[in-house]
Design a protein around this motif. Structure first.
Motif, PDB file in Angstrom:
ATOM      1  N   LYS A  10     -51.766   6.996   9.891  1.00 57.69           N
ATOM      2  CA  LYS A  10     -50.904   7.813   9.024  1.00 57.69           C
ATOM      3  C   LYS A  10     -49.671   8.306   9.773  1.00 57.69           C
ATOM      4  O   LYS A  10     -48.676   8.660   9.178  1.00 57.69           O
ATOM      5  CB  LYS A  10     -51.700   8.994   8.456  1.00 57.69           C
TER       6      LYS A  10
ATOM      7  N   ASP B  90     -57.510   3.747  12.414  1.00 63.19           N
ATOM      8  CA  ASP B  90     -58.019   4.648  11.374  1.00 63.19           C
ATOM      9  C   ASP B  90     -57.066   4.580  10.184  1.00 63.19           C
ATOM     10  O   ASP B  90     -55.859   4.762  10.357  1.00 63.19           O
ATOM     11  CB  ASP B  90     -58.099   6.070  11.959  1.00 63.19           C
TER      12      ASP B  90
ATOM     13  N   HIS C  45     -68.393  13.100  12.369  1.00 63.05           N
ATOM     14  CA  HIS C  45     -66.967  13.069  12.650  1.00 63.05           C
ATOM     15  C   HIS C  45     -66.418  14.463  12.403  1.00 63.05           C
ATOM     16  O   HIS C  45     -66.796  15.122  11.442  1.00 63.05           O
ATOM     17  CB  HIS C  45     -66.311  12.072  11.686  1.00 63.05           C
TER      18      HIS C  45
ATOM     19  N   SER D 292     -53.952  19.424  13.948  1.00 61.22           N
ATOM     20  CA  SER D 292     -52.964  18.530  14.529  1.00 61.22           C
ATOM     21  C   SER D 292     -51.947  19.319  15.350  1.00 61.22           C
ATOM     22  O   SER D 292     -51.762  20.519  15.138  1.00 61.22           O
ATOM     23  CB  SER D 292     -52.270  17.808  13.370  1.00 61.22           C
TER      24      SER D 292
ATOM     25  N   GLY E 164     -58.480  13.603  16.242  1.00 59.48           N
ATOM     26  CA  GLY E 164     -57.236  13.529  17.016  1.00 59.48           C
ATOM     27  C   GLY E 164     -56.681  14.932  17.188  1.00 59.48           C
ATOM     28  O   GLY E 164     -57.438  15.867  17.428  1.00 59.48           O
TER      29      GLY E 164
ATOM     30  N   GLU F  13     -59.381   9.822  17.599  1.00 62.55           N
ATOM     31  CA  GLU F  13     -58.457   9.334  16.565  1.00 62.55           C
ATOM     32  C   GLU F  13     -57.047   9.887  16.777  1.00 62.55           C
ATOM     33  O   GLU F  13     -56.549  10.664  15.951  1.00 62.55           O
ATOM     34  CB  GLU F  13     -58.937   9.795  15.183  1.00 62.55           C
ATOM     35  N   PRO F  14     -56.393   9.529  17.855  1.00 62.49           N
ATOM     36  CA  PRO F  14     -55.052  10.057  18.077  1.00 62.49           C
ATOM     37  C   PRO F  14     -54.010   9.369  17.194  1.00 62.49           C
ATOM     38  O   PRO F  14     -54.050   8.150  17.009  1.00 62.49           O
ATOM     39  CB  PRO F  14     -54.787   9.727  19.552  1.00 62.49           C
TER      40      PRO F  14
ATOM     41  N   ARG G 286     -40.534  17.233   7.931  1.00 59.68           N
ATOM     42  CA  ARG G 286     -41.324  18.188   8.727  1.00 59.68           C
ATOM     43  C   ARG G 286     -40.645  19.551   8.928  1.00 59.68           C
ATOM     44  O   ARG G 286     -41.314  20.576   8.819  1.00 59.68           O
ATOM     45  CB  ARG G 286     -41.731  17.563  10.064  1.00 59.68           C
TER      46      ARG G 286
ATOM     47  N   TYR H 215     -43.036  22.257   7.415  1.00 58.09           N
ATOM     48  CA  TYR H 215     -43.819  23.034   8.390  1.00 58.09           C
ATOM     49  C   TYR H 215     -42.950  23.896   9.296  1.00 58.09           C
ATOM     50  O   TYR H 215     -43.430  24.354  10.345  1.00 58.09           O
ATOM     51  CB  TYR H 215     -44.614  22.102   9.324  1.00 58.09           C
TER      52      TYR H 215
HETATM   53  N1  LLP Z   1     -58.041  11.997  12.271  1.00 62.95           N
HETATM   54  C1  LLP Z   1     -58.044  12.629  11.092  1.00 62.95           C
HETATM   55  C2  LLP Z   1     -59.245  12.650  10.297  1.00 62.95           C
HETATM   56  C3  LLP Z   1     -56.868  13.257  10.639  1.00 62.95           C
HETATM   57  O1  LLP Z   1     -56.885  13.899   9.481  1.00 62.95           O
HETATM   58  C4  LLP Z   1     -55.697  13.205  11.438  1.00 62.95           C
HETATM   59  C5  LLP Z   1     -54.465  13.840  10.981  1.00 62.95           C
HETATM   60  C6  LLP Z   1     -55.749  12.525  12.653  1.00 62.95           C
HETATM   61  C7  LLP Z   1     -56.946  11.938  13.039  1.00 62.95           C
HETATM   62  C8  LLP Z   1     -54.549  12.387  13.557  1.00 62.95           C
HETATM   63  O2  LLP Z   1     -54.078  13.594  13.996  1.00 62.95           O
HETATM   64  P1  LLP Z   1     -52.911  13.606  15.094  1.00 62.95           P
HETATM   65  O3  LLP Z   1     -53.479  13.003  16.348  1.00 62.95           O
HETATM   66  O4  LLP Z   1     -51.790  12.795  14.568  1.00 62.95           O
HETATM   67  O5  LLP Z   1     -52.579  15.030  15.245  1.00 62.95           O
HETATM   68  N2  LLP Z   1     -48.165  15.406   8.460  1.00 62.95           N
HETATM   69  C9  LLP Z   1     -48.545  16.389   9.447  1.00 62.95           C
HETATM   70  C10 LLP Z   1     -49.784  15.988  10.202  1.00 62.95           C
HETATM   71  C11 LLP Z   1     -50.977  15.784   9.324  1.00 62.95           C
HETATM   72  C12 LLP Z   1     -52.150  15.316  10.101  1.00 62.95           C
HETATM   73  C13 LLP Z   1     -53.243  14.926   9.196  1.00 62.95           C
HETATM   74  N3  LLP Z   1     -54.387  14.410   9.846  1.00 62.95           N
HETATM   75  C14 LLP Z   1     -47.371  16.614  10.401  1.00 62.95           C
HETATM   76  O6  LLP Z   1     -46.358  15.985  10.234  1.00 62.95           O
HETATM   77  O7  LLP Z   1     -47.476  17.438  11.296  1.00 62.95           O
END
Ligand code: LLP
Length: 432
Positions: A61, A80, A200, A205, A242, A285-286, A325, A329
């Motif tokens: 994502k 993921d 899990h 984040s 992550g 899950e980074p 963003r 946020y």
């Molecule tokens: N795994 C799961 C289940 C998640 O929901 C997420 C992020 C990740 C891994 C990855 O997280 P990261 O490593 O990227 O922090 N749009 C928002 C961030 C939303 C994150 C949603 N889930 C932003 O721009 O800050």
């Protein structure tokens, strides 16, 4: 270093950003392959190779294109996905199905069917009714699917409210009330149609502190113990999510992966020794941490409005449509005039976008060199959740994305045209 200043010009992964802007037009996302690869290497060196029975699934994502799938596959990571569209993208890039994991709080039956048809590695079940749907799909298709339960550990992490996910009041995961979680575990263990692998969690984040990861881990470990005590079931897998933070500005105290992962691994290994059980496979899950700092956005400066005694607005040709963003946020970014990269930063301005929206501000009070129409403005650390959260508001076309590597550049996403934007629109007979 991916960012360099040479001859008063910003270079990114060896490419002159002013030339990139001329060649590909602006606004433009620029992704550094070198930076992405370095991050994957850090994950391999300090986690995957250091600890056996571990996997890293890139949270797509953050930034997903067909080319990104190829890089992730080549770098030895899993993927993921959280929607049919992300899954479809991975499938179209021939990403190995068994290395795909499917998260999401409201997967549709069609999405689950696609996942089962493609024999993906795992589905992370996010709610109580989802297991029944997966069992039905598997029964109909004569297949068995590996699953984990996403739990809501009930911890509060230190980040923007919209991107914390581990607290109990959350749309994500299964709450840990005994009467909820244990019947669900029992059903999964006994199911003919799924292989139950474990648990899990994902606490949030853009975190710079490992406290909530460790708290959630303790809760997950207790669940693993309870599951063993109740069902004599040794959990084979634990996914710790992550959330590892990056540097957007000088104020961000970014930590290496090891800062989060070493103490977690130590705790997990001690726990397993004490309980005399085999350690589960540990998955991370980074997302943001792999691509965030690997991306910049280039804009052309247009109108400049100096409201005496109040504020100087410097407008760029993109904005909240390519980076939501700051508006969503209050995220803070830094930038530089790419063609005046070494000039003294004598002005304080507000960098705003071109949308009809007062909140379309990219950077408040940016310290920059004297801006003029036609200058190229670069915003740093836009590689995560920029492209993937972009919109066509005001019918602004989506940007092109260029992948750069050691002075070479290639388009990986073409710029959307006006025709692309109206391609799915129809005028019914009644309006003709
Ligand atoms: N795994 C799961 C289940 C998640 O929901 C997420 C992020 C990740 C891994 C990855 O997280 P990261 O490593 O990227 O922090 N749009 C928002 C961030 C939303 C994150 C949603 N889930 C932003 O721009 O800050």
């Amino acid at each position: 270093m991916d960012i360099e200043l040479r001859n008063n010009t910003l270079f990114f992964d060896g490419c002159n950003t002013v030339e990139l802007a001329e060649k590909y037009g602006t606004p433009l996302y620029v992704m550094s392959e070198t930076a992405i690869v370095e991050k994957c290497k850090e994950i391999r060196e300090t986690f995957l190779k250091k600890y056996e029975k571990t996997r890293a699934a890139y949270a797509s994502k953050a930034f997903l294109t067909l080319s990104m799938c190829k890089i992730i596959e080549r770098e030895g990571l899993c993927m993921d996905v959280v929607s049919g569209g992300e899954l479809y993208t991975a499938i179209k890039a021939d990403f190995p199905a068994e290395k795909i994991e499917f998260n999401g709080n409201n997967k549709s039956v069609e999405e689950l069917e696609l996942a089962v048809d493609y024999n993906i590695g795992r589905i992370i079940v996010d709610g109580l009714d989802e297991l029944g749907i997966i069992e039905k799909v598997c029964r109909e298709k004569g297949k068995k699917m590996s699953i984990l339960y996403r739990i809501t550990p009930g911890v509060k992490s230190d980040s923007h409210d919209y991107i914390v996910t581990g607290k109990k009041d959350s749309k994500f995961g299964i709450p840990l009330d005994d009467e909820v979680i244990f019947p669900a575990i029992e059903q999964a263990i006994n199911s003919k149609y799924v292989d139950f692998l474990g648990f899990h969690f994902h606490v949030g984040s853009q975190l710079h502190n490992n406290g909530s990861h460790l708290q959630a881990l303790d809760i997950a470990l207790k669940l693993i113990k309870d599951t063993k005590d109740k069902y004599n079931f040794v959990t084979p897998e634990l996914n710790i999510g992550g959330g590892f933070g990056i540097k957007y500005t000088g104020a961000d105290d970014k930590k290496p992966y090891a800062y989060f992962l070493d103490p977690m691994m130590e705790r997990i290994e001690n726990f397993c020794k004490d309980l005399n059980i085999t350690r589960p496979e540990i998955v991370i899950e980074p997302g943001r941490s792999i691509v965030g700092e690997a991306g910049i956005t280039l804009y052309t400066i247009g109108t400049i409005k100096d409201i005496k005694g109040i504020r100087k607005y410097v407008s760029v040709d993109g904005g909240m449509t390519d980076n939501i963003r700051p508006a969503l946020y209050q995220a803070v970014y830094e930038g530089v005039i790419a063609n005046k990269a070494e000039e003294p930063k004598t002005d304080v301005v507000t960098i705003c976008g071109k949308c009809c929206e007062s909140g379309d501000i990219l950077i408040r009070d940016a310290k920059i060199a004297n801006a003029e129409r036609g200058d190229i403005f670069a915003v740093f650390s836009t590689g995560a959740y920029g492209y993937t959260m972009a919109s066509n508001y005001n019918k602004n076309p989506l940007l092109a994305t260029v992948l750069v590597k050691k002075g070479k550049s290639e388009v990986i996403v073409k710029r959307q045209t006006f025709d692309h934007m109206i391609a799915n629109e129809v005028i019914p007979e009644s309006l003709k």
